[in-house]
Design a protein around this motif. Structure first.
Motif, PDB file in Angstrom:
ATOM      1  N   UNK A  64       0.835  -1.208   0.000  1.00 37.44           N
ATOM      2  CA  UNK A  64       0.000   0.000   0.000  1.00 37.44           C
ATOM      3  C   UNK A  64       0.867   1.253   0.000  1.00 37.44           C
ATOM      4  N   UNK A  65       1.917   1.245   0.811  1.00 33.50           N
ATOM      5  CA  UNK A  65       2.807   2.403   0.881  1.00 33.50           C
ATOM      6  C   UNK A  65       3.483   2.647  -0.467  1.00 33.50           C
ATOM      7  N   UNK A  66       3.979   1.569  -1.101  1.00 32.41           N
ATOM      8  CA  UNK A  66       4.665   1.712  -2.388  1.00 32.41           C
ATOM      9  C   UNK A  66       3.711   2.083  -3.508  1.00 32.41           C
ATOM     10  N   UNK A  67       2.428   1.754  -3.338  1.00 32.76           N
ATOM     11  CA  UNK A  67       1.437   2.058  -4.368  1.00 32.76           C
ATOM     12  C   UNK A  67       0.726   3.384  -4.113  1.00 32.76           C
ATOM     13  N   UNK A  68       1.082   4.035  -2.993  1.00 31.06           N
ATOM     14  CA  UNK A  68       0.507   5.340  -2.646  1.00 31.06           C
ATOM     15  C   UNK A  68      -1.011   5.257  -2.458  1.00 31.06           C
ATOM     16  N   UNK A  69      -1.445   4.147  -1.846  1.00 33.13           N
ATOM     17  CA  UNK A  69      -2.857   3.975  -1.497  1.00 33.13           C
ATOM     18  C   UNK A  69      -2.909   3.476  -0.060  1.00 33.13           C
ATOM     19  N   UNK A  70      -4.102   3.459   0.502  1.00 29.84           N
ATOM     20  CA  UNK A  70      -4.277   2.890   1.839  1.00 29.84           C
ATOM     21  C   UNK A  70      -4.511   1.393   1.730  1.00 29.84           C
ATOM     22  N   UNK A  71      -4.303   0.691   2.841  1.00 30.48           N
ATOM     23  CA  UNK A  71      -4.566  -0.749   2.852  1.00 30.48           C
ATOM     24  C   UNK A  71      -6.042  -1.010   2.575  1.00 30.48           C
ATOM     25  N   UNK A  72      -6.931  -0.141   3.091  1.00 27.46           N
ATOM     26  CA  UNK A  72      -8.362  -0.293   2.848  1.00 27.46           C
ATOM     27  C   UNK A  72      -8.689  -0.186   1.361  1.00 27.46           C
ATOM     28  N   UNK A 330      12.277 -10.276   1.654  1.00 32.08           N
ATOM     29  CA  UNK A 330      12.217 -10.486   0.201  1.00 32.08           C
ATOM     30  C   UNK A 330      10.958  -9.850  -0.377  1.00 32.08           C
ATOM     31  N   UNK A 331       9.825  -9.985   0.301  1.00 28.85           N
ATOM     32  CA  UNK A 331       8.602  -9.347  -0.166  1.00 28.85           C
ATOM     33  C   UNK A 331       8.731  -7.831  -0.200  1.00 28.85           C
ATOM     34  N   UNK A 332       9.325  -7.254   0.849  1.00 28.25           N
ATOM     35  CA  UNK A 332       9.515  -5.804   0.877  1.00 28.25           C
ATOM     36  C   UNK A 332      10.457  -5.354  -0.236  1.00 28.25           C
ATOM     37  N   UNK A 333      11.469  -6.146  -0.527  1.00 27.35           N
ATOM     38  CA  UNK A 333      12.404  -5.803  -1.610  1.00 27.35           C
ATOM     39  C   UNK A 333      11.706  -5.846  -2.964  1.00 27.35           C
ATOM     40  N   UNK A 334      10.869  -6.859  -3.165  1.00 31.50           N
ATOM     41  CA  UNK A 334      10.115  -6.940  -4.421  1.00 31.50           C
ATOM     42  C   UNK A 334       9.236  -5.703  -4.587  1.00 31.50           C
ATOM     43  N   UNK A 335       8.539  -5.329  -3.529  1.00 35.21           N
ATOM     44  CA  UNK A 335       7.665  -4.158  -3.598  1.00 35.21           C
ATOM     45  C   UNK A 335       8.471  -2.897  -3.891  1.00 35.21           C
ATOM     46  N   UNK A 336       9.624  -2.764  -3.271  1.00 34.17           N
ATOM     47  CA  UNK A 336      10.447  -1.569  -3.485  1.00 34.17           C
ATOM     48  C   UNK A 336      11.000  -1.505  -4.903  1.00 34.17           C
ATOM     49  N   UNK A 337      11.440  -2.658  -5.418  1.00 31.30           N
ATOM     50  CA  UNK A 337      12.080  -2.671  -6.738  1.00 31.30           C
ATOM     51  C   UNK A 337      11.077  -2.621  -7.883  1.00 31.30           C
ATOM     52  N   UNK A 338       9.806  -2.906  -7.628  1.00 36.35           N
ATOM     53  CA  UNK A 338       8.790  -2.839  -8.684  1.00 36.35           C
ATOM     54  C   UNK A 338       8.008  -1.532  -8.643  1.00 36.35           C
ATOM     55  N   UNK A 339       8.435  -0.585  -7.818  1.00 28.73           N
ATOM     56  CA  UNK A 339       7.803   0.718  -7.741  1.00 28.73           C
ATOM     57  C   UNK A 339       7.835   1.396  -9.112  1.00 28.73           C
ATOM     58  N   UNK A 340       6.709   1.949  -9.529  1.00 27.51           N
ATOM     59  CA  UNK A 340       6.527   2.615 -10.827  1.00 27.51           C
ATOM     60  C   UNK A 340       6.580   1.647 -12.007  1.00 27.51           C
ATOM     61  N   UNK A 341       6.713   0.352 -11.742  1.00 29.34           N
ATOM     62  CA  UNK A 341       6.731  -0.644 -12.811  1.00 29.34           C
ATOM     63  C   UNK A 341       5.411  -1.411 -12.831  1.00 29.34           C
ATOM     64  N   UNK A 342       4.907  -1.755 -11.658  1.00 29.82           N
ATOM     65  CA  UNK A 342       3.674  -2.524 -11.539  1.00 29.82           C
ATOM     66  C   UNK A 342       2.602  -1.698 -10.843  1.00 29.82           C
ATOM     67  N   UNK A 344      -0.784  -1.484  -8.256  1.00 31.21           N
ATOM     68  CA  UNK A 344      -0.899  -2.000  -6.884  1.00 31.21           C
ATOM     69  C   UNK A 344      -1.282  -3.473  -6.809  1.00 31.21           C
ATOM     70  N   UNK A 345      -2.210  -3.922  -7.652  1.00 32.24           N
ATOM     71  CA  UNK A 345      -2.652  -5.306  -7.572  1.00 32.24           C
ATOM     72  C   UNK A 345      -1.615  -6.258  -8.169  1.00 32.24           C
ATOM     73  N   UNK A 346      -0.934  -5.807  -9.228  1.00 27.44           N
ATOM     74  CA  UNK A 346       0.149  -6.627  -9.773  1.00 27.44           C
ATOM     75  C   UNK A 346       1.299  -6.729  -8.769  1.00 27.44           C
ATOM     76  N   UNK A 347       1.595  -5.608  -8.114  1.00 23.81           N
ATOM     77  CA  UNK A 347       2.653  -5.621  -7.098  1.00 23.81           C
ATOM     78  C   UNK A 347       2.278  -6.546  -5.947  1.00 23.81           C
ATOM     79  N   UNK A 348       1.015  -6.506  -5.529  1.00 22.01           N
ATOM     80  CA  UNK A 348       0.568  -7.374  -4.435  1.00 22.01           C
ATOM     81  C   UNK A 348       0.682  -8.834  -4.835  1.00 22.01           C
ATOM     82  N   UNK A 349       0.284  -9.156  -6.079  1.00 25.23           N
ATOM     83  CA  UNK A 349       0.355 -10.539  -6.544  1.00 25.23           C
ATOM     84  C   UNK A 349       1.802 -11.035  -6.573  1.00 25.23           C
ATOM     85  N   UNK A 350       2.709 -10.211  -7.057  1.00 24.69           N
ATOM     86  CA  UNK A 350       4.117 -10.620  -7.137  1.00 24.69           C
ATOM     87  C   UNK A 350       4.736 -10.693  -5.745  1.00 24.69           C
TER      88      UNK A 350
END
Length: 393
Positions: A64-72, A330-342, A344-350
């Motif tokens: 949520x933080x990397x996607x600039x949205x809330x968890x809700x 590892x999950x946090x690293x994936x989220x950080x490295x896919x910023x602006x690439x994926x 929010x839902x694609x980032x969550x899935x990966x």
């Protein structure tokens, strides 16, 4: 932190009296026979549910933080509300662990107990430490407060006792493993004496009372040895296994009630501490979750879920430990490295799918063969020690 399931589950026996008469139940149980009793598949499902609760607790806020949205906005209000209590999955792990370790240790020699614990914990853990260290080295955390992966820190983490060696955990979730190993060490003493109904009940009562005094004394040494914050969860699991194996009686119900009171106090204190750090949680909901854990585990002990027999749950349960070890950093690293690439839902899935796939590969390609090799060689080592210990004619 982690609970493991043995292949066999001893069948329940009639409940003994508070002071059982002399007989087989007062003697150490014989070695397990070749007949495999039914497996408790519900425990596999519970373990995976506990692991996913922890995974969602760590993953959803990061995505949520990397996607600039809330968890809700990311997953909806109900799941966001539930995931805020996902840290309680650790307490459920400890509850299951008490049940499973007592179950899998009955009738085993100390060397068998030691071998089973080493083969279960170490292969996946060692590889997870190395993989996580490699990820942090290739994609360093830009946080200026993050600790770099040094050789000293890496070697300390390979022991599981890095915190006691003055080093930070390479992955923050590793803190639970020291608690789990401490339980194993305490229970090993009981295995050495020989598991009987009366000895296990006495162990539960002594540990509960001793942990209470350890907490009241504020002794760092006693707290390290007796882990009073988490002892009630392990003791509750052991008591529930005694109910499953021997039946219910007033002594066991009273002991279980005491563990709940102490566990609830521990959960409330943890909830208050987390809410002060900004988590949107309250002690009432956390206590209700604990009540649900106890009710479900009582159901397992009483056979309510014996109808669950899907063999695929064996694999699901086996993935719990490597998934727990690999998901956070590892999950946090994936989220950080896919910023602006994926999105929010694609980032969550990966972020969720990547560690799960990695856990499966670790289990299939490394954990199972490594555990077999370590187990075979440890058994050979103990056999050699016994042979050398025999008097020569």
């Amino acid at each position: 932190m982690t609970a493991t399931l043995p292949t066999n589950t001893p069948a329940p026996a009639p409940a003994p009296a508070l002071e059982p008469e002399p007989g087989p139940r007062n003697e150490p149980a014989p070695p397990p026979t070749s007949v495999a009793p039914p497996r408790l598949y519900a425990l596999d499902l519970l373990r995976f549910g506990a692991a996913m609760a922890v995974v969602l607790y760590h993953t959803l806020p990061v995505v949520a933080l990397r996607s600039f949205v809330s968890v809700e906005d990311l997953v909806g209000h109900p799941l966001a509300k539930l995931s805020a209590y996902g840290w309680l999955g650790v307490q459920l792990f400890f509850l299951i662990s008490g049940f499973v370790i007592c179950m899998s240790s009955w009738g085993r020699r100390p060397t068998q107990f030691f071998t089973s614990r080493v083969t279960r914990l170490m292969p996946a853990y060692v590889l997870a430490v190395l993989i996580t260290a490699a990820v942090l080295t290739l994609w360093p955390d830009p946080d200026p407060n993050a600790h770099p992966v040094t050789m000293r820190r890496l070697l300390a983490n390979l022991t599981m006792y890095q915190f006691h060696l003055g080093q930070e955990h390479i992955d923050p979730v590793y803190w639970t493993l020291v608690i789990e190993v401490t339980f194993y060490v305490l229970f090993l003493g009981l295995v050495v004496a020989g598991l009987t109904y009366k000895r296990v009940v006495a162990f539960c009562l002594v540990w509960t009372v001793a942990s209470f005094y350890a907490q009241a004394s504020h002794s760092a040494l006693l707290s390290t040895v007796l882990v009073p914050t988490y002892a009630p969860f392990f003791v509750a699991g052991i008591v529930l296994y005694l109910m499953h194996r021997f039946g219910r009686n007033l002594m066991l119900w009273m002991t279980l009630a005491v563990t709940f009171a102490l566990a609830a106090q521990s959960v409330i204190e943890e909830t208050d501490a987390r809410s002060q750090r900004g988590d949107q949680i309250n002690s009432t909901n956390a206590t209700l979750a604990l009540v649900a854990f106890y009710v479900v585990m009582i159901g397992v002990a009483c056979g309510w879920f014996d109808w669950i027999r899907w063999r695929g749950l064996v694999l699901v349960g086996a993935l719990t430990y490597p998934l727990y070890l690999l998901h956070d950093v590892i999950g946090a690293t994936i989220a950080r490295e896919t910023l602006f690439v994926l999105g929010p839902y694609q980032m969550l899935a990966v972020t969720l799918g990547g560690p799960l796939l990695l856990a499966y590969l670790v289990y299939r390609l490394w954990e199972r063969p490594a555990a077999r090799w370590i187990g075979r060689n440890l058994r050979s080592s103990f056999a050699q020690m016994r042979a050398q210990g025999r008097p020569r004619s």
